[in-house]
Each structure stands twice: as C-alpha cells, then as structure tokens.
Design a protein around this motif. Sequence first.
Motif, PDB file in Angstrom:
ATOM      1  N   UNK A  48       7.922  13.428   2.014  1.00 37.33           N
ATOM      2  CA  UNK A  48       7.305  12.544   1.025  1.00 37.33           C
ATOM      3  C   UNK A  48       8.149  11.292   0.831  1.00 37.33           C
ATOM      4  N   UNK A  49       9.465  11.453   0.809  1.00 34.52           N
ATOM      5  CA  UNK A  49      10.359  10.309   0.646  1.00 34.52           C
ATOM      6  C   UNK A  49      10.226   9.335   1.811  1.00 34.52           C
ATOM      7  N   UNK A  50      10.113   9.852   3.020  1.00 38.37           N
ATOM      8  CA  UNK A  50       9.984   8.989   4.179  1.00 38.37           C
ATOM      9  C   UNK A  50       8.631   8.278   4.178  1.00 38.37           C
ATOM     10  N   UNK A  51       7.581   8.973   3.759  1.00 39.15           N
ATOM     11  CA  UNK A  51       6.261   8.334   3.655  1.00 39.15           C
ATOM     12  C   UNK A  51       6.285   7.206   2.621  1.00 39.15           C
ATOM     13  N   UNK A  52       6.994   7.455   1.524  1.00 34.09           N
ATOM     14  CA  UNK A  52       7.113   6.440   0.474  1.00 34.09           C
ATOM     15  C   UNK A  52       7.853   5.210   0.990  1.00 34.09           C
ATOM     16  N   UNK A  53       8.938   5.415   1.726  1.00 29.61           N
ATOM     17  CA  UNK A  53       9.719   4.292   2.232  1.00 29.61           C
ATOM     18  C   UNK A  53       8.944   3.478   3.264  1.00 29.61           C
ATOM     19  N   UNK A  54       8.090   4.126   4.051  1.00 29.99           N
ATOM     20  CA  UNK A  54       7.351   3.414   5.094  1.00 29.99           C
ATOM     21  C   UNK A  54       6.096   2.726   4.575  1.00 29.99           C
ATOM     22  N   UNK A  55       5.619   3.100   3.395  1.00 26.73           N
ATOM     23  CA  UNK A  55       4.376   2.538   2.868  1.00 26.73           C
ATOM     24  C   UNK A  55       4.546   1.055   2.518  1.00 26.73           C
ATOM     25  N   UNK A  56       3.591   0.253   2.966  1.00 29.82           N
ATOM     26  CA  UNK A  56       3.592  -1.188   2.666  1.00 29.82           C
ATOM     27  C   UNK A  56       2.369  -1.501   1.810  1.00 29.82           C
ATOM     28  N   UNK A  57       2.595  -1.610   0.509  1.00 32.39           N
ATOM     29  CA  UNK A  57       1.486  -1.853  -0.411  1.00 32.39           C
ATOM     30  C   UNK A  57       1.077  -3.314  -0.471  1.00 32.39           C
ATOM     31  N   UNK A  58       1.768  -4.186   0.251  1.00 33.28           N
ATOM     32  CA  UNK A  58       1.346  -5.585   0.295  1.00 33.28           C
ATOM     33  C   UNK A  58       0.161  -5.780   1.232  1.00 33.28           C
ATOM     34  N   UNK A  59      -0.125  -4.797   2.080  1.00 32.13           N
ATOM     35  CA  UNK A  59      -1.240  -4.886   3.018  1.00 32.13           C
ATOM     36  C   UNK A  59      -2.517  -4.419   2.340  1.00 32.13           C
ATOM     37  N   UNK A  60      -3.605  -5.207   2.412  1.00 35.63           N
ATOM     38  CA  UNK A  60      -4.855  -4.810   1.751  1.00 35.63           C
ATOM     39  C   UNK A  60      -5.407  -3.480   2.261  1.00 35.63           C
ATOM     40  N   UNK A  61      -5.208  -3.192   3.552  1.00 39.13           N
ATOM     41  CA  UNK A  61      -5.758  -1.944   4.087  1.00 39.13           C
ATOM     42  C   UNK A  61      -5.108  -0.709   3.497  1.00 39.13           C
TER      43      UNK A  61
END
Length: 595
Positions: free
Chosen positions: A173-186
């Motif tokens: 979960x921590x790695x998924x959180x670090x890789x997530x880019x919420x600046x992308x609309x998709x």
Amino acid sequence: MAPPPRRRERPVRTLVTLAVLIVALFASIFAGTRWGDASLTPNLALDLEGGTQIILQPVPEAKGDVTAETINQAIAVIRQRVDASGVAEAEITSQGGDKIVVGLPGRPSEETLDLVRTSAQMEFRPVLVMGAAAPTADPTADPATDDAAPSDQPTKAAPDSPSDVAYYVTPAVQKEFEALDCTLPENRTGGVPGDPEKAVVACDVEGTAKFILGPVEIPGADIKSATSGTGATSTGASTGQWVVNLEFTGAGTPKFTEVTTRLAGQGTAPLNQFAVVLDALVISAPSVNEVIPNGQAQISGSFTRETAATLANQLNFGSLPISFEEQSVQQISATLGSEQLQKGLLAGVFGLLLVVVYSLFQYRTLGLVTVASLLVAAVITYGVIALLSWVQGYRLSLPGVAGIIVAIGITADSFIVYFERIRDELRDGRSLGAAIEKGWERARRTILASDAVNFTAAIVLYLLAVGGVRGFAFTLGLTTIVDLVVVFMFTHPLMVLLGRTRFFADGHPASGLDPRRLGVDVARYAGRGRVKQGVEQRTGSASAREPVAVGAPGLTIAERRAAARAAGTASAPPQDPPTTTDDEPTTGRPEGSDR
C-alpha cells in the motif's frame, strides 16, 4: 533633444518565423499519425459523428425516493468521470425527471462505459497518511506484478482500530501511495470504490493531495441531511464564515460518536482526520477537535458560499445512494448533425465570399491581403484544432463550427481597421511607408482592445456554460487568439513589404491606395525638398487642381519648406529688378546667385 531611434522592422524575419511555426504545427500532427494515434482531421462531437447513447434508470438502494436533486448530483458525478477520462463534448442530461441519458461521441472504450454504469457511493474513512499529489516513486512500477514487489500482508494479526497505521499501511500500500500521481486527470476519474474492509489509496477531487485511508466506518446512507450556512458562536451570534452542518440518522449517530471519540484522541494530523469519499475521490478531509455525541457535526474551513453549498449537496447525495439500471444502449447516427453542418458550412462559405467581394471592391489589390490573411488564419485554426483533438481529446461540435464562422467577421474587422488607418494617414499627406508605420501604431491599440473584449466574453461563456455552448465559446476564444497572431505576424509584415513596392507606393489606381480615390488634398513629398503639385481632389463629379496648403497637417519639415517655396513662386507677381543710384549703396547679391 533628439527623439529615440525607432526599432527597425524586419518583416521578412517575422513572416519566416510564422511559416516555421505553421510547419512545426503540421509536422507534429504528421508525426502523430505515423507514430501515434493522431489524425489529419479533427475529431467530431456527438452531433456531427454520432456515437453511443446509454439510458440509465436510477434505483435507490435505501428507503426513499429519487429526487431531482439526486438526479442532478448523479449527473455531476458521471460528468466528472467522463471529463476526467478524456472524452470531450459528451452530452449528459436528465429525461422525464427520473432517467439519465448519456451520449458519448465516437466509439467509447469499454472502460469509459463502465465508468458511466458504475454506481456512485459515499463513505467515511479515517485518514492514515496524507501527502503531496505528485509521485515520490517510480509510477511505472506495479506492485501487483513486480517480482520484487513488497508484501501486502499486515505485520499484525489484527488491528487495534480502523486508524491502526501499522496494520493497514502495508509495504504494498505504501508503494502504491508513493507511485500515485494525482496531478493526472486520468487518476481522478473515480467510479471504482475500494474494498470496504481494507486500506485504499485515493486522490482528492482537485488533484492537490493524496491519501491512504482506513476501512469504511460510516456509509453514506447514515447521513440524514446536510445544509450550508454561516457559523454561529455559543451565544448564537454569526461568525460570518461559511460552514456545512451535518446530521446523521439514528443508526449513524452512535457510529459517528465512536469515530469522533477515537479521532479526537489522536491529537495530531492526519490521524485526527476523517475523509468524506464520494465516487472513490476524497471531497473533504476535516479534522476532529472534540467528541460529537449527538450526531450533529459542523464542518468549517475556507469555504465560500458556493463551495459550502456544493459539499452540502454532495453529502445529501450520499444520504441516498443509488445504483443505475441500464435500460438501453444504442448507436446513434449524425444524420441531423450532418445536414446542419452542411448548411452551416454553406453559410460560412457564403459569408466568406461576401467578405472577399467586399474587400476586393473596397480595397482593390489591397483586398488580396485580406484574402491571404483569412487563408492563413483558416490553416492555423485547422491545425490547432487537429492537434488538440489528438493531444487533449477535443471534439469539434456544431456550436464550435458556429464559433469559427463568427470569427470570419472578427478577423475581417481587424484588417478593415488597419487598412482604414493607413488610408487616413495617406489623406494627411504622409508617404505610404510613413502611413503604414503610423497607421499600425493607431490600429494596433484598437485591434487589441476589440479582441480583448471578445476573448473575455469567450472565457466567461466557457466557464458558465455546459455542453455545446462551451464548444462555441472555446472556438470563439481560439480564433480570437489566431486573429492576433495573423494580424501581428502576417498582415502587418506583409503590408510593410508591399509598401516598399512602386505599385503601392506610387498609388496605382488598382492598388487601393490611389490618392485621387482617397481624396488627398495636399501635395505628396517627392524627395530632395520637392513636392508633387496638382494632386486631384474629388469635388462632386469633377476634379480640380489646387495648390499645396503650406500649413497642411502631416507634412515633414522638408515638405513644409518645399510647399512654402512652391506657394511663394506661384503667388508672387513679377517685379522689376532693383536699381541703384550713386547715392544708394548696393546691397543685392551677385548676379547669377540664388542665395
């Protein structure tokens, strides 16, 4: 004190720069067709291309009726999903007050159709971790497939509470959180709720933060009502700050009391916050300052009237979760839109021909500059729309075509203002080169002011409108910008070059700058301190030759001196040469001297 030197114009360099930009624009499109999914033609919207139409019947999952407010909120959720997925010009409306009709242009992907069909759900989850929206790790790494992916198993046998970070925030979960880019609309399309028993990673609606959230503690069905208004002190006085008042049902009150008791004891952020999650996106994450035992909470913050009302409506939507029953899915044609497009294009061509005929009649050969400028504007507009269709998923709708047609008049108006300024300067007696320079200084301010008004109107219309009207506003704003580019980088430099040719500089009758046709009533400077006399001035049906006006406006110093000499020679009567006597000294000049 001498005036500052004027900046030397380089019209050829400006024209070459514009040509390079146009070539680069279309080169990128051609490259996209070869190595990407670009097309040489713009994508068309639902009214011009046809597409898929889905009719959804909202079904309440809890006791209650589907109200108009529920339908409107469901439409807003679906629109947010579709827009975030990159599908432009979608039509989402209500039908009969109890159905939702979604029209998607072209052939939408199955993932987009699933976003439309998925029910919207609201849930309350505790915040475990909060961070910036940008990724802090390699976003291409997939912990589900990577051989070296960290384990998703918790380090404890059971959690102490839903806020137990050690149990729920696993390495995966921590790695998924670090890789997530919420600046992308998709990554903000929503529509896919996570497992209610596990931690999830989510973005906020605005794309400014991301969260690791604990399991669901309170479902949206436990909300009784939500309202917005100004806050009040313990004595009942208004604080002037906008807040959202939230009330839970009888079943939800003890749950909320338990949650606030635990979160208020955490003390520090983000563990003292709970997230309001709608459609798998965090719409609010307030902190808990005290235990709330009566099921009535107040959410405060930097709210405005609009944002507070929006959050209250979203919370009310969560009080009656609905699912969508798909009634029909059908392909719709663009027969009506095609007919309207043909008529619209016919009207545009007819209007363009009228502009061309008027320009050639009014400005003779100079009107060809208008025609060339309109062609350049059309090429740039087509290229930009095709590029946006590839890069941004833009689709050209019938209202968008109307915006382009309206732009013909806006663009032609800029040229007319410029040409008339030049002709005004010629009437004042300036040479063509000076008239172009001075006329451009005066016309430039007018063109900028006019286009600024048009562009502001397009922005306001785009922000306030929805659907096809936004397509009209978008193309209107785009063509306004193109108009400025063409006038500054094509029309004016071309006029500077034409002003250096004898055909235009000498005022050829077919040039559109003929002094006799313009009614010029002063002599024109011919160089070396000489002026051309006898320039014809129209007076009714006849023309007469008049001498140069010595004090005429617009003349240079050399022109005024030459005009004064010419006027003196024409008006002075012949006189006998001076004679001298023995009693008078001679003060005349030597014979044969003109000074």
